[in-house]
Design a protein around this motif. Sequence first.
Motif, PDB file in Angstrom:
ATOM      1  N   UNK A  19       0.821  -1.205   0.000  1.00 19.70           N
ATOM      2  CA  UNK A  19       0.000   0.000   0.000  1.00 19.70           C
ATOM      3  C   UNK A  19       0.855   1.254   0.000  1.00 19.70           C
ATOM      4  N   UNK A  20       1.992   1.217   0.612  1.00 22.65           N
ATOM      5  CA  UNK A  20       2.843   2.401   0.717  1.00 22.65           C
ATOM      6  C   UNK A  20       3.107   3.031  -0.639  1.00 22.65           C
ATOM      7  N   UNK A  21       3.644   2.235  -1.552  1.00 25.38           N
ATOM      8  CA  UNK A  21       4.141   2.804  -2.803  1.00 25.38           C
ATOM      9  C   UNK A  21       3.021   3.070  -3.797  1.00 25.38           C
ATOM     10  N   UNK A  22       1.972   2.256  -3.788  1.00 25.77           N
ATOM     11  CA  UNK A  22       0.889   2.442  -4.749  1.00 25.77           C
ATOM     12  C   UNK A  22       0.040   3.656  -4.407  1.00 25.77           C
ATOM     13  N   UNK A  52       8.622  19.183   3.454  1.00 25.41           N
ATOM     14  CA  UNK A  52       8.434  19.089   4.907  1.00 25.41           C
ATOM     15  C   UNK A  52       9.771  18.861   5.605  1.00 25.41           C
ATOM     16  N   UNK A  53      10.612  18.027   4.996  1.00 27.97           N
ATOM     17  CA  UNK A  53      11.930  17.754   5.577  1.00 27.97           C
ATOM     18  C   UNK A  53      12.777  19.027   5.604  1.00 27.97           C
ATOM     19  N   UNK A  54      12.680  19.820   4.517  1.00 22.95           N
ATOM     20  CA  UNK A  54      13.437  21.076   4.444  1.00 22.95           C
ATOM     21  C   UNK A  54      13.006  22.052   5.542  1.00 22.95           C
ATOM     22  N   UNK A  55      11.728  21.989   5.929  1.00 18.65           N
ATOM     23  CA  UNK A  55      11.212  22.877   6.982  1.00 18.65           C
ATOM     24  C   UNK A  55      11.375  22.260   8.369  1.00 18.65           C
ATOM     25  N   UNK A  56      11.773  21.004   8.399  1.00 15.69           N
ATOM     26  CA  UNK A  56      11.950  20.327   9.684  1.00 15.69           C
ATOM     27  C   UNK A  56      10.646  19.988  10.376  1.00 15.69           C
ATOM     28  N   UNK A  57       9.610  19.692   9.581  1.00 18.93           N
ATOM     29  CA  UNK A  57       8.311  19.337  10.172  1.00 18.93           C
ATOM     30  C   UNK A  57       7.831  18.013   9.592  1.00 18.93           C
ATOM     31  N   UNK A  58       6.846  17.405  10.234  1.00 19.49           N
ATOM     32  CA  UNK A  58       6.216  16.185   9.719  1.00 19.49           C
ATOM     33  C   UNK A  58       4.954  16.555   8.954  1.00 19.49           C
ATOM     34  N   UNK A  59       4.632  15.752   7.943  1.00 23.65           N
ATOM     35  CA  UNK A  59       3.420  15.994   7.148  1.00 23.65           C
ATOM     36  C   UNK A  59       2.755  14.658   6.834  1.00 23.65           C
ATOM     37  N   UNK A  60       1.434  14.712   6.669  1.00 21.56           N
ATOM     38  CA  UNK A  60       0.650  13.500   6.437  1.00 21.56           C
ATOM     39  C   UNK A  60      -0.453  13.779   5.414  1.00 21.56           C
ATOM     40  N   UNK A  61      -0.784  12.763   4.608  1.00 21.17           N
ATOM     41  CA  UNK A  61      -1.997  12.805   3.788  1.00 21.17           C
ATOM     42  C   UNK A  61      -3.111  12.271   4.669  1.00 21.17           C
ATOM     43  N   UNK A  62      -4.256  12.943   4.680  1.00 22.66           N
ATOM     44  CA  UNK A  62      -5.330  12.534   5.589  1.00 22.66           C
ATOM     45  C   UNK A  62      -6.680  12.653   4.897  1.00 22.66           C
ATOM     46  N   UNK A  63      -7.648  11.899   5.373  1.00 24.21           N
ATOM     47  CA  UNK A  63      -9.026  12.090   4.927  1.00 24.21           C
ATOM     48  C   UNK A  63      -9.422  11.331   3.683  1.00 24.21           C
ATOM     49  N   UNK A  77      -4.494   8.412   8.199  1.00 29.54           N
ATOM     50  CA  UNK A  77      -3.452   9.267   7.617  1.00 29.54           C
ATOM     51  C   UNK A  77      -2.303   8.407   7.095  1.00 29.54           C
ATOM     52  N   UNK A  78      -1.650   8.902   6.048  1.00 32.18           N
ATOM     53  CA  UNK A  78      -0.445   8.263   5.517  1.00 32.18           C
ATOM     54  C   UNK A  78       0.744   9.165   5.786  1.00 32.18           C
ATOM     55  N   UNK A  79       1.791   8.593   6.363  1.00 28.37           N
ATOM     56  CA  UNK A  79       2.989   9.342   6.735  1.00 28.37           C
ATOM     57  C   UNK A  79       3.774   9.747   5.481  1.00 28.37           C
ATOM     58  N   UNK A  80       4.221  11.010   5.429  1.00 31.60           N
ATOM     59  CA  UNK A  80       5.017  11.483   4.294  1.00 31.60           C
ATOM     60  C   UNK A  80       6.483  11.691   4.656  1.00 31.60           C
ATOM     61  N   UNK A  81       6.866  11.343   5.879  1.00 32.53           N
ATOM     62  CA  UNK A  81       8.283  11.515   6.240  1.00 32.53           C
ATOM     63  C   UNK A  81       9.129  10.483   5.496  1.00 32.53           C
ATOM     64  N   UNK A  82      10.371  10.828   5.197  1.00 33.83           N
ATOM     65  CA  UNK A  82      11.247   9.950   4.408  1.00 33.83           C
ATOM     66  C   UNK A  82      11.411   8.587   5.069  1.00 33.83           C
ATOM     67  N   UNK A  83      11.548   8.571   6.395  1.00 29.89           N
ATOM     68  CA  UNK A  83      11.823   7.315   7.105  1.00 29.89           C
ATOM     69  C   UNK A  83      10.614   6.380   7.131  1.00 29.89           C
ATOM     70  N   UNK A  84       9.396   6.963   7.188  1.00 32.55           N
ATOM     71  CA  UNK A  84       8.182   6.136   7.330  1.00 32.55           C
ATOM     72  C   UNK A  84       7.182   6.407   6.211  1.00 32.55           C
ATOM     73  N   UNK A  85       7.715   6.727   5.035  1.00 32.75           N
ATOM     74  CA  UNK A  85       6.887   7.151   3.902  1.00 32.75           C
ATOM     75  C   UNK A  85       5.833   6.081   3.567  1.00 32.75           C
TER      76      UNK A  85
END
Length: 473
Positions: free
Chosen positions: A1-4, A18-29, A127-135
């Motif tokens: 599911x992650x990549x698709x 988000x990484x450049x700003x030093x914050x976490x971001x998520x797709x939600x809803x 929500x789906x995590x958008x951080x590089x480590x847990x994308x």
Amino acid sequence: MKHQALIHPIFKIISQSAEELGIDAYVIGGFVRDYILERGQHKDIDIVAIGSGIALAKQVSKNIPDHPKVQVFKTYGTAMLRYDDIEIEFVGARKESYSEESRNPVVENGTLEDDQNRRDFTINAMALNLSAANFGDLLDPFEGLKDLESKIIRTPLDPDITYSDDPLRMMRAIRFATQLNFTIENASLEAISKNKERIKIISQERIVVELNKILESDVPSLGFLLLEKTGLLDYILPELTALKGIDEKEGQRHKDNFYHTLEVVDNIAQNTDDVWLRWAALLHDIGKAPTKKFSKKVGWTFHGHEFEGSKMVYRLFKRLKMPLNEKMKFVQKMVFMSSRPIVLAQEVTDSAVRRLVFDAGDFVDDLMVLCEADITTKNPKKFKKYHNNFKLVRDKIVEVEERDHVRNFQPPVSGEEIMEAFGLKPSREIGTIKETIKEAILEGKIPNEHQAAYALMLEEGKRLGLEVLVIKD
């Protein structure tokens, strides 16, 4: 599911920003929900940032080659941009508190958990995590995935508080249940009934958005039955609940026009996506409640319900702050003419068809779709007979229109020609002559042609005592 789920390049851009700003971001809803349901491409994506959503939107724009414009809505702390035909909305994670008088919350910065808590339903809180480590990792604290599989509409927190805080969620629960063919869990359904009066604080415009989405669903009756069951319909469309019930006098009964109406709406939904034609189906019998009468001779009657209903359409549209324009006039016309083809189908004459086409104009095909949907008899022989008769009407419409051209009728003889022939100034006689010509054409006494109409004009002018001054060849 992650990549698709996150295969579109925009997600990598948001992750990098988000990484450049030093914050976490998520797709939600909705994007997450619809991806899991395999409901096709989603053109609206909601991004929640643990920090400033506006700052993230601006950073994303910088990282897209053509730097799409960022629309900022400071009042709401949100921002939006378009990329590759996708509308992306950014908001900072927040928690909310409400007052009793308004659905507008007091907003504070919050965590992802706070943001998921404030969501309307568990299926919209994933929500789906958008951080590089847990994308691509799914965060589902309220078991929304399980509710999707069980086809359940459930609130993340106490439904009584959820619906009281924001009563529009009651409409949204019913809308999602209708669109997805899901069941609203009992605790939620009871909370909606308990809080139904709270719908009064919601603007009519927001209510109509949800009504339209219910009407645009595959089986709209699911939503209207829930609106009626919870008591919301009494506050929103009392004209419909007034149709409910069967009266009996001296052994004579009439059908339940509320449930009949919902059958008609479901029928028409199979044949048109036009929401205004679906509105016409929903409202086609609203005039029956105020015109219902009983007499020993004929039993129950609803004389003039089409005329009364068409007047009620205007008042209903005005109350709900719906457009009082051509859309409203279209619905009025459909309601006013809704019985015409049904009566006509019993005896299909050229003159009656000409009048139908003349009165309905460009909407005659829509009117036929409405009337065919209005056949809800469970008797197979009657059902077949009605539809066969409607086919005769449709065939006759084509035949008459090809021959007589009365759709969007224009008189073959103009007012200027009448004035010239009789040396008249604008007067009542001109209208009388034009009406005589129109009636003769609709009755089939003369063809819809200039020569025949001109001859009748001269004849009618003489009958009115007018002197012919000029005769054209």
